[in-house]
Design a protein around this motif. Structure first.
Motif, PDB file in Angstrom:
ATOM      1  N   CYS A  71      23.185 -29.139  -9.335  1.00 13.74           N
ATOM      2  CA  CYS A  71      22.259 -29.305 -10.478  1.00 13.74           C
ATOM      3  C   CYS A  71      21.731 -30.735 -10.502  1.00 13.74           C
TER       4      CYS A  71
ATOM      5  N   TYR B  92      30.065 -27.370 -22.432  1.00 21.42           N
ATOM      6  CA  TYR B  92      28.624 -27.352 -22.138  1.00 21.42           C
ATOM      7  C   TYR B  92      27.879 -28.363 -23.014  1.00 21.42           C
TER       8      TYR B  92
ATOM      9  N   THR C  30      26.327 -31.567 -20.862  1.00 16.93           N
ATOM     10  CA  THR C  30      24.858 -31.627 -20.800  1.00 16.93           C
ATOM     11  C   THR C  30      24.347 -32.880 -21.513  1.00 16.93           C
TER      12      THR C  30
ATOM     13  N   PHE D 249      19.991 -27.662 -19.005  1.00 16.52           N
ATOM     14  CA  PHE D 249      20.838 -28.692 -19.608  1.00 16.52           C
ATOM     15  C   PHE D 249      20.383 -28.987 -21.036  1.00 16.52           C
TER      16      PHE D 249
ATOM     17  N   LYS E  11      22.477 -28.688 -24.480  1.00 19.33           N
ATOM     18  CA  LYS E  11      22.657 -29.923 -25.265  1.00 19.33           C
ATOM     19  C   LYS E  11      22.371 -29.619 -26.737  1.00 19.33           C
TER      20      LYS E  11
END
Ligand SMILES: Cc1ncc(CN)c(N)n1
Length: 215
Positions: free
Chosen positions: A27, A136, A140, A159, A163
């Motif tokens: 990523c 997560y 992120t 992402f 976030k």
């Protein structure tokens, strides 16, 4: 250290391992491995089918009815899956036919861990459920903040999505955990931290398993 500070420290300490994870490194580099993305989506659908009803139970146990926490049970996960699917479809749609359509070990292990935590009691169960949004949300946010994931990176929307959603959810979840931690003894708090720690490890394994090849 307060209970919540210890919670945060577990995630902070796990960050180098997430950053070294081949899925996350892809990523960061903007590298699209179509097979890995299809595998991740497939496994995540299996995971969420089991996790989301458990999450609901975990909240009900404490009579929690916060909007962002409840929203998490809805279909918001479809959107990030579609983002990854689009990337994979553009790169190599033929890879979809090559994925393993079985429950991979981190999927099975993670869900078993949450179910075992449920048997240990409501508080420990809640702690084991927290890693899903927390990892997560945290990962992120940090990777966008540090510039490791920038606009223009094909994974940026994915992402940025987490976030927002999991980031907010984490704030609400931490408030609940803080209140509930005050009501249990030190031994129970420590078992809760262990359950969270193990769930965080499973999150890392879950990403990594998407790149593991058959056989
Ligand atoms: C395994 C896993 N962990 C976390 C998330 C994001 N809440 C997810 N979709 N899948």
């Amino acid at each position: 250290m307060t209970f919540i500070e210890q919670f945060k420290k577990i995630m902070q300490d796990a960050m180098p391992a997430f950053l070294a994870n081949p899925f996350i490194k892809d990523c960061e580099a903007g590298r699209i491995d179509a097979r890995a993305l299809y595998t991740y989506i497939y496994q995540d659908n299996i995971y969420l089918d089991v996790y989301l009803p458990l999450f609901s139970k975990g909240l009900d146990n404490f009579g929690i009815d916060s909007e962002s926490l409840r929203q998490f049970e809805g279909d918001q996960e479809t959107e990030p899956h579609l983002m990854l699917q689009k990337l994979a479809d553009e790169k190599n749609p033929a890879a979809k036919a090559t994925i393993t359509k079985e429950w991979l070990p981190a999927t099975t292990g993670y869900l078993k861990h949450i179910q075992d935590s449920q048997k240990e009691g409501d508080f420990i169960f809640l702690c084991s459920l927290a890693a899903c949004p927390y990892v997560y949300g945290y990962l992120t946010e940090k990777m966008i903040e540090s510039g490791q994931i920038k606009k223009g990176n094909p994974f940026y929307p994915w992402f940025d999505f987490y976030k927002g959603t999991d980031g907010q959810l984490t704030v609400d979840f931490m408030k609940v955990l803080e209140e509930e931690a005050d009501k249990v003894d030190e031994e129970m708090q420590s078992r809760g931290l262990t359950a969270f720690y193990q769930a965080v490890q499973f999150e890392n394994d879950f990403f990594a398993q998407s790149l593991e090849k058959e056989g």
